[in-house]
Scaffold this motif. Structure first.
Motif, mmCIF file in Angstrom:
data_model
loop_
_atom_site.group_PDB
_atom_site.id
_atom_site.type_symbol
_atom_site.label_atom_id
_atom_site.label_comp_id
_atom_site.label_asym_id
_atom_site.label_seq_id
_atom_site.Cartn_x
_atom_site.Cartn_y
_atom_site.Cartn_z
ATOM 1 N N UNK A 282 0.811 -1.238 0.000
ATOM 2 C CA UNK A 282 0.000 0.000 0.000
ATOM 3 C C UNK A 282 0.836 1.277 0.000
ATOM 4 N N UNK A 283 1.921 1.291 0.764
ATOM 5 C CA UNK A 283 2.738 2.503 0.821
ATOM 6 C C UNK A 283 3.412 2.771 -0.515
ATOM 7 N N UNK A 284 3.865 1.728 -1.191
ATOM 8 C CA UNK A 284 4.492 1.900 -2.506
ATOM 9 C C UNK A 284 3.488 2.486 -3.504
ATOM 10 N N UNK A 285 2.277 1.933 -3.502
ATOM 11 C CA UNK A 285 1.237 2.431 -4.405
ATOM 12 C C UNK A 285 0.894 3.880 -4.083
ATOM 13 N N UNK A 286 0.796 4.174 -2.799
ATOM 14 C CA UNK A 286 0.436 5.529 -2.361
ATOM 15 C C UNK A 286 1.491 6.547 -2.806
ATOM 16 N N UNK A 313 -9.046 1.505 -5.112
ATOM 17 C CA UNK A 313 -9.345 2.527 -4.106
ATOM 18 C C UNK A 313 -8.050 3.147 -3.580
ATOM 19 N N UNK A 314 -7.047 2.309 -3.332
ATOM 20 C CA UNK A 314 -5.756 2.833 -2.887
ATOM 21 C C UNK A 314 -5.153 3.773 -3.908
ATOM 22 N N UNK A 315 -5.274 3.432 -5.180
ATOM 23 C CA UNK A 315 -4.765 4.309 -6.232
ATOM 24 C C UNK A 315 -5.575 5.600 -6.284
ATOM 25 N N UNK A 316 -6.891 5.504 -6.088
ATOM 26 C CA UNK A 316 -7.734 6.701 -6.100
ATOM 27 C C UNK A 316 -7.337 7.660 -4.983
ATOM 28 N N UNK A 317 -7.097 7.122 -3.793
ATOM 29 C CA UNK A 317 -6.663 7.967 -2.679
ATOM 30 C C UNK A 317 -5.336 8.650 -3.027
ATOM 31 N N UNK A 318 -4.415 7.896 -3.581
ATOM 32 C CA UNK A 318 -3.077 8.429 -3.883
ATOM 33 C C UNK A 318 -3.127 9.555 -4.918
ATOM 34 N N UNK A 319 -3.823 9.332 -6.017
ATOM 35 C CA UNK A 319 -3.808 10.350 -7.080
ATOM 36 C C UNK A 319 -4.639 11.566 -6.703
ATOM 37 N N UNK A 363 -1.050 12.401 6.853
ATOM 38 C CA UNK A 363 -2.273 12.301 7.646
ATOM 39 C C UNK A 363 -3.329 11.450 6.931
ATOM 40 N N UNK A 364 -3.470 11.680 5.629
ATOM 41 C CA UNK A 364 -4.439 10.894 4.861
ATOM 42 C C UNK A 364 -4.061 9.424 4.887
ATOM 43 N N UNK A 365 -2.774 9.137 4.714
ATOM 44 C CA UNK A 365 -2.346 7.733 4.691
ATOM 45 C C UNK A 365 -2.636 7.050 6.024
ATOM 46 N N UNK A 366 -2.320 7.718 7.116
ATOM 47 C CA UNK A 366 -2.536 7.126 8.436
ATOM 48 C C UNK A 366 -4.019 6.878 8.697
ATOM 49 N N UNK A 367 -4.859 7.868 8.381
ATOM 50 C CA UNK A 367 -6.304 7.722 8.626
ATOM 51 C C UNK A 367 -6.895 6.678 7.693
#
Length: 372
Positions: A282-286, A313-319, A363-367
């Motif tokens: 997840x962190x790599x994708x983020x 969803x993880x990609x959506x959060x990242x971009x 902050x977004x990643x942690x939450x």
């Protein structure tokens, strides 16, 4: 406008020139068939922007925006309250009407308010650019990358929105806090001499509002090109002056951005680099989504990473987080600055948006990971 004036104005469009040079260099180094160029140009998106620009120019010329601004200012007492109202309205509209459309509605209103009061226009426009990134994150139809990933992931509308809720909440809370802290703690001071007391041109206002609504619907149903052609024809007949004032160089800028970044994203060297990254982490994708957005904007970054990402969803959060930071991170940033036409706009955006990204991203990643 004479040829000399067009040349002088073109030389001021450094963003257009930079991406035009990049597109030319890539074309020389990596020749591609015409079909690839047509794909990169994203004609439906350009057509949609054209139709929106036509409609908003008509609304501006009708005097409706100025009238609405006067009404809003007269009913608001604090600059901070006014700022929060505009930021919230921008974010909410972006959920339903997409980030670009909400900016086309709110930025002209903000400029008009600034012309008749002490509202700091550039600060407000920067905040609105941040707000559309935050608000559109929540909705599957709020921006192009969400629409793509929503369809790709096979989630229902509510499932996608629920999955994006933690990220969107963090983003908007930070935008609201920044709005309260950054805007002056002053009362709204109305400048009566700056009020535009001309009557609203009802016919043009009705036509333009109808054109805006029709364009949004046609874009939703994949008919942006037909809609833009229809609006151009109608305005050429009944509102030619509005058509003449259209920002054609903005459309040309987006065209060369699409061409250059679309080509760059499909280079074999880029795909080879991505093959070395473990996107199952997840962190790599983020981090990859954020970094790619900073380099090539978040919509091309989504297309680039889509086939590598196991978690849409993880990609959506990242971009979506990647829409903050550099102006190119989200094309909505460029639209906001262009509509506002304020001196030093790009510099002011970066002074705020880059620290905002550095605060928001962890902050977004942690939450997201905690609640996801």
């Amino acid at each position: 406008m004479t040829g000399r004036r067009w040349l002088d104005r073109l030389l001021q469009e450094w963003l257009l020139l930079v991406f035009a040079v990049l597109a030319l260099v890539l074309a020389l180094l990596d020749p591609q068939p015409a079909a690839a160029w047509r794909r990169w140009l994203q004609v439906p998106t350009l057509a949609g922007l054209t139709g929106l620009l036509v409609a908003i120019q008509g609304i501006r010329d009708s005097g409706l925006v100025q009238h609405a601004a006067a009404v809003l200012v007269a009913r608001t007492h604090s600059l901070r309250t006014l700022g929060l109202l505009l930021v919230t309205g921008t974010a909410v509209l972006s959920m339903a009407l997409t980030n670009d459309v909400s900016l086309f509605l709110l930025v002209p209103l903000t400029v008009a308010i600034g012309g008749m009061s002490n509202l700091p226009v550039l600060r407000m426009v920067v905040l609105e650019a941040l707000a559309v990134n935050a608000g559109s994150t929540l909705s599957p139809i709020g921006n192009p990358q969400n629409l793509l990933l929503w369809q790709h992931g096979g989630l229902s509308f509510l499932q996608f929105a629920w999955a994006m809720l933690p990220a969107a909440m963090v983003m908007f809370t930070l935008v609201a806090a920044l709005t309260w802290a950054w805007l002056p703690h002053d009362r709204v001071a109305l400048a009566p001499e700056a009020l535009d007391r001309r009557a609203v041109r009802g016919g043009l206002a009705t036509l333009s509002l109808g054109a805006l609504a029709a364009m949004v619907v046609l874009m939703e149903y994949g008919q942006a090109l037909s809609g833009a052609a229809l609006l151009l024809a109608v305005f050429a007949l009944v509102a030619r002056r509005s058509l003449a004032r259209l920002d054609w160089l903005l459309l040309l800028t987006f065209a060369v951005i699409f061409l250059s970044l679309g080509h760059l994203a499909e280079l074999p060297q880029v795909h080879g680099l991505l093959a070395r990254v473990d996107f199952g982490q997840p962190l790599h994708l983020y981090l990859a989504g954020i970094l790619a957005s900073q380099l090539i904007s978040n919509v091309p970054a989504t297309v680039l990473l889509l086939e590598h990402a196991r978690d849409p969803v993880g990609l959506a959060v990242a971009v979506n987080v990647g829409g903050f930071g550099a102006a190119i991170g989200s094309l909505a940033n460029l639209i906001a600055l262009r509509l506002a036409r304020q001196p030093q706009g790009l510099r002011q955006l970066h002074r705020v948006s880059i620290p905002f990204l550095l605060t928001c991203a962890p902050l977004v990643y942690l939450v997201w990971r905690w609640l996801g």
